[in-house]
Design a protein around this motif. Structure first.
Motif, PDB file in Angstrom:
ATOM      1  N   VAL A   1      76.663 -16.276 -45.462  1.00 28.51           N
ATOM      2  CA  VAL A   1      75.665 -15.512 -46.132  1.00 28.51           C
ATOM      3  C   VAL A   1      75.259 -14.365 -45.211  1.00 28.51           C
ATOM      4  CG1 VAL A   1      73.133 -15.246 -46.778  1.00 28.51           C
ATOM      5  CG2 VAL A   1      74.587 -17.147 -47.602  1.00 28.51           C
ATOM      6  N   LEU A   2      75.319 -14.742 -43.886  1.00 28.30           N
ATOM      7  CA  LEU A   2      75.164 -13.752 -42.825  1.00 28.30           C
ATOM      8  C   LEU A   2      75.901 -12.496 -42.818  1.00 28.30           C
ATOM      9  CD1 LEU A   2      73.477 -12.824 -40.212  1.00 28.30           C
ATOM     10  CD2 LEU A   2      75.021 -14.341 -38.919  1.00 28.30           C
ATOM     11  N   PHE A   3      77.258 -12.586 -43.355  1.00 30.94           N
ATOM     12  CA  PHE A   3      78.290 -11.585 -43.515  1.00 30.94           C
ATOM     13  C   PHE A   3      77.675 -10.670 -44.260  1.00 30.94           C
ATOM     14  CE2 PHE A   3      81.715  -9.791 -45.476  1.00 30.94           C
ATOM     15  CZ  PHE A   3      82.662  -9.170 -44.676  1.00 30.94           C
ATOM     16  N   TRP A   4      77.430 -11.118 -45.626  1.00 29.30           N
ATOM     17  CA  TRP A   4      76.856 -10.277 -46.825  1.00 29.30           C
ATOM     18  C   TRP A   4      75.666  -9.658 -46.683  1.00 29.30           C
ATOM     19  CZ3 TRP A   4      80.662  -8.730 -49.309  1.00 29.30           C
ATOM     20  CH2 TRP A   4      81.957  -9.418 -49.297  1.00 29.30           C
ATOM     21  N   LEU A   5      74.639 -10.505 -45.829  1.00 35.19           N
ATOM     22  CA  LEU A   5      73.252  -9.714 -45.639  1.00 35.19           C
ATOM     23  C   LEU A   5      73.589  -8.648 -44.685  1.00 35.19           C
ATOM     24  CD1 LEU A   5      70.186 -10.365 -45.859  1.00 35.19           C
ATOM     25  CD2 LEU A   5      70.274 -11.927 -44.116  1.00 35.19           C
ATOM     26  N   SER A   6      74.332  -8.941 -43.689  1.00 33.63           N
ATOM     27  CA  SER A   6      74.223  -7.987 -42.558  1.00 33.63           C
ATOM     28  C   SER A   6      74.765  -6.669 -43.043  1.00 33.63           C
ATOM     29  CB  SER A   6      75.072  -8.440 -41.157  1.00 33.63           C
ATOM     30  OG  SER A   6      76.321  -9.002 -41.630  1.00 33.63           O
ATOM     31  N   LEU A   7      75.955  -6.869 -43.839  1.00 30.31           N
ATOM     32  CA  LEU A   7      76.643  -5.601 -44.386  1.00 30.31           C
ATOM     33  C   LEU A   7      75.733  -4.874 -45.441  1.00 30.31           C
ATOM     34  CD1 LEU A   7      79.468  -4.290 -44.598  1.00 30.31           C
ATOM     35  CD2 LEU A   7      80.126  -5.835 -46.625  1.00 30.31           C
ATOM     36  N   ALA A   8      75.157  -5.814 -46.226  1.00 31.47           N
ATOM     37  CA  ALA A   8      74.077  -4.999 -47.107  1.00 31.47           C
ATOM     38  C   ALA A   8      72.990  -4.274 -46.465  1.00 31.47           C
ATOM     39  CB  ALA A   8      73.426  -6.069 -48.024  1.00 31.47           C
ATOM     40  N   LEU A   9      72.264  -4.936 -45.427  1.00 32.48           N
ATOM     41  CA  LEU A   9      71.471  -4.110 -44.466  1.00 32.48           C
ATOM     42  C   LEU A   9      72.008  -2.878 -43.628  1.00 32.48           C
ATOM     43  CD1 LEU A   9      68.705  -3.935 -42.945  1.00 32.48           C
ATOM     44  CD2 LEU A   9      69.670  -5.374 -41.233  1.00 32.48           C
ATOM     45  N   SER A  10      73.358  -3.015 -43.406  1.00 28.77           N
ATOM     46  CA  SER A  10      73.973  -1.848 -42.848  1.00 28.77           C
ATOM     47  C   SER A  10      74.202  -0.735 -43.680  1.00 28.77           C
ATOM     48  CB  SER A  10      75.412  -2.297 -42.132  1.00 28.77           C
ATOM     49  OG  SER A  10      76.402  -2.435 -43.104  1.00 28.77           O
ATOM     50  N   PHE A  11      74.329  -1.197 -44.943  1.00 28.78           N
ATOM     51  CA  PHE A  11      74.443  -0.009 -45.947  1.00 28.78           C
ATOM     52  C   PHE A  11      73.022   0.745 -46.164  1.00 28.78           C
ATOM     53  CE2 PHE A  11      78.328  -2.548 -47.938  1.00 28.78           C
ATOM     54  CZ  PHE A  11      79.225  -1.780 -47.037  1.00 28.78           C
ATOM     55  N   VAL A  12      72.112   0.021 -46.311  1.00 26.56           N
ATOM     56  CA  VAL A  12      70.747   0.620 -46.399  1.00 26.56           C
ATOM     57  C   VAL A  12      70.335   1.295 -45.181  1.00 26.56           C
ATOM     58  CG1 VAL A  12      68.333  -0.286 -46.364  1.00 26.56           C
ATOM     59  CG2 VAL A  12      69.973  -1.505 -47.693  1.00 26.56           C
ATOM     60  N   VAL A  13      70.790   0.932 -44.086  1.00 29.30           N
ATOM     61  CA  VAL A  13      70.428   1.722 -42.972  1.00 29.30           C
ATOM     62  C   VAL A  13      71.388   3.025 -42.939  1.00 29.30           C
ATOM     63  CG1 VAL A  13      70.811   2.045 -40.207  1.00 29.30           C
ATOM     64  CG2 VAL A  13      69.881  -0.148 -41.459  1.00 29.30           C
ATOM     65  N   ALA A  14      72.415   2.929 -43.171  1.00 31.86           N
ATOM     66  CA  ALA A  14      73.309   4.065 -43.462  1.00 31.86           C
ATOM     67  C   ALA A  14      72.920   5.015 -44.358  1.00 31.86           C
ATOM     68  CB  ALA A  14      74.662   3.784 -43.679  1.00 31.86           C
ATOM     69  N   PHE A  15      72.382   4.571 -45.547  1.00 31.77           N
ATOM     70  CA  PHE A  15      71.894   5.422 -46.560  1.00 31.77           C
ATOM     71  C   PHE A  15      70.357   6.251 -45.963  1.00 31.77           C
ATOM     72  CE2 PHE A  15      68.659   6.096 -49.828  1.00 31.77           C
ATOM     73  CZ  PHE A  15      69.410   7.087 -50.915  1.00 31.77           C
ATOM     74  N   LEU A  16      69.650   5.448 -45.486  1.00 26.61           N
ATOM     75  CA  LEU A  16      68.473   6.189 -44.755  1.00 26.61           C
ATOM     76  C   LEU A  16      68.485   7.004 -43.736  1.00 26.61           C
ATOM     77  CD1 LEU A  16      66.044   2.946 -44.781  1.00 26.61           C
ATOM     78  CD2 LEU A  16      66.229   4.823 -46.516  1.00 26.61           C
ATOM     79  N   VAL A  17      69.635   6.992 -43.093  1.00 25.28           N
ATOM     80  CA  VAL A  17      69.925   7.742 -41.882  1.00 25.28           C
ATOM     81  C   VAL A  17      70.752   8.882 -42.293  1.00 25.28           C
ATOM     82  CG1 VAL A  17      71.577   8.082 -39.795  1.00 25.28           C
ATOM     83  CG2 VAL A  17      70.078   6.057 -40.159  1.00 25.28           C
ATOM     84  N   THR A  18      71.595   8.920 -43.512  1.00 24.89           N
ATOM     85  CA  THR A  18      72.467   9.867 -43.659  1.00 24.89           C
ATOM     86  C   THR A  18      71.821  10.780 -44.902  1.00 24.89           C
ATOM     87  OG1 THR A  18      74.357   8.462 -43.595  1.00 24.89           O
ATOM     88  CG2 THR A  18      74.902  10.363 -44.602  1.00 24.89           C
ATOM     89  N   THR A  19      70.999  10.360 -45.666  1.00 18.16           N
ATOM     90  CA  THR A  19      70.272  11.024 -46.663  1.00 18.16           C
ATOM     91  C   THR A  19      69.525  12.446 -46.249  1.00 18.16           C
ATOM     92  OG1 THR A  19      70.015   9.280 -48.264  1.00 18.16           O
ATOM     93  CG2 THR A  19      68.557  11.071 -48.602  1.00 18.16           C
TER      94      THR A  19
END
Length: 173
Positions: free
Chosen positions: A135-153
């Motif tokens: 679960v940690l694999f998918w949770l950390s990956l999902a969080l990383s996409f949220v962070v990427a979205f917030l930084v890149t927008t």
């Protein structure tokens, strides 16, 4: 609209979008957060596909972290560019021109997105050692996409407002 712009909108094989400065004039000061978010989501889609495929391959093959991350990053760029190219090729551009548009539209966005999401994975406790069934694999990956979205927008908003980045693709939609 001045006369030069008016004349331009009446001529050219691609209508009003043919003029080089059009994107800059059109977007300056009018770029909405919604437009920036849509551009970022488009970019994130390609990045996410590449990241997931790369991490899944590297993890399934029991590769070490660095080669897995490199594969994921390479695939993120490949999928990101290919999604943009697919759209502009449908609009009638040849492959070389479509590649130039994709590079201009997505390079900065994908680079920032990759820096943000990979940094998140690196600092997330245990994420670098998680495997596909964790679960940690998918949770950390999902969080990383949220962070990427917030930084890149905000970066995409700034670039589109100056007729750069994803703004170069809008004429082909």
């Amino acid at each position: 609209m001045d006369m030069r712009q008016h004349e331009h909108t009446q001529s050219g094989p691609h209508g009003p979008h043919e003029h080089q400065d059009h994107g800059h004039q059109h977007h300056e000061g009018t770029t909405s957060w919604s437009m920036a978010a849509q551009a970022t989501l488009h970019c994130l889609t390609g990045c996410a596909i590449g990241e997931v495929v790369g991490m899944a391959i590297g993890t399934a093959l029991a590769w070490h972290n660095v080669p897995t991350m490199i594969l994921a990053i390479v695939l993120a760029f490949a999928f990101g560019y290919s999604l943009t190219m697919r759209g502009v090729l449908r609009a009638g551009l040849d492959v070389r021109s479509a590649l130039r548009v994709a590079l201009a539209a997505d390079t900065v966005s994908i680079t920032i997105m990759e820096l943000a999401d990979n940094a998140t994975i690196v600092v997330f406790p245990g994420a670098m050692d998680a495997t596909l069934p964790d679960v940690l694999f998918w949770l950390s990956l999902a969080l990383s996409f949220v962070v990427a979205f917030l930084v890149t927008t905000p970066v995409n908003k700034w670039m589109i407002g100056r007729g750069k980045g994803h703004a170069v693709v809008h004429q082909y939609h």
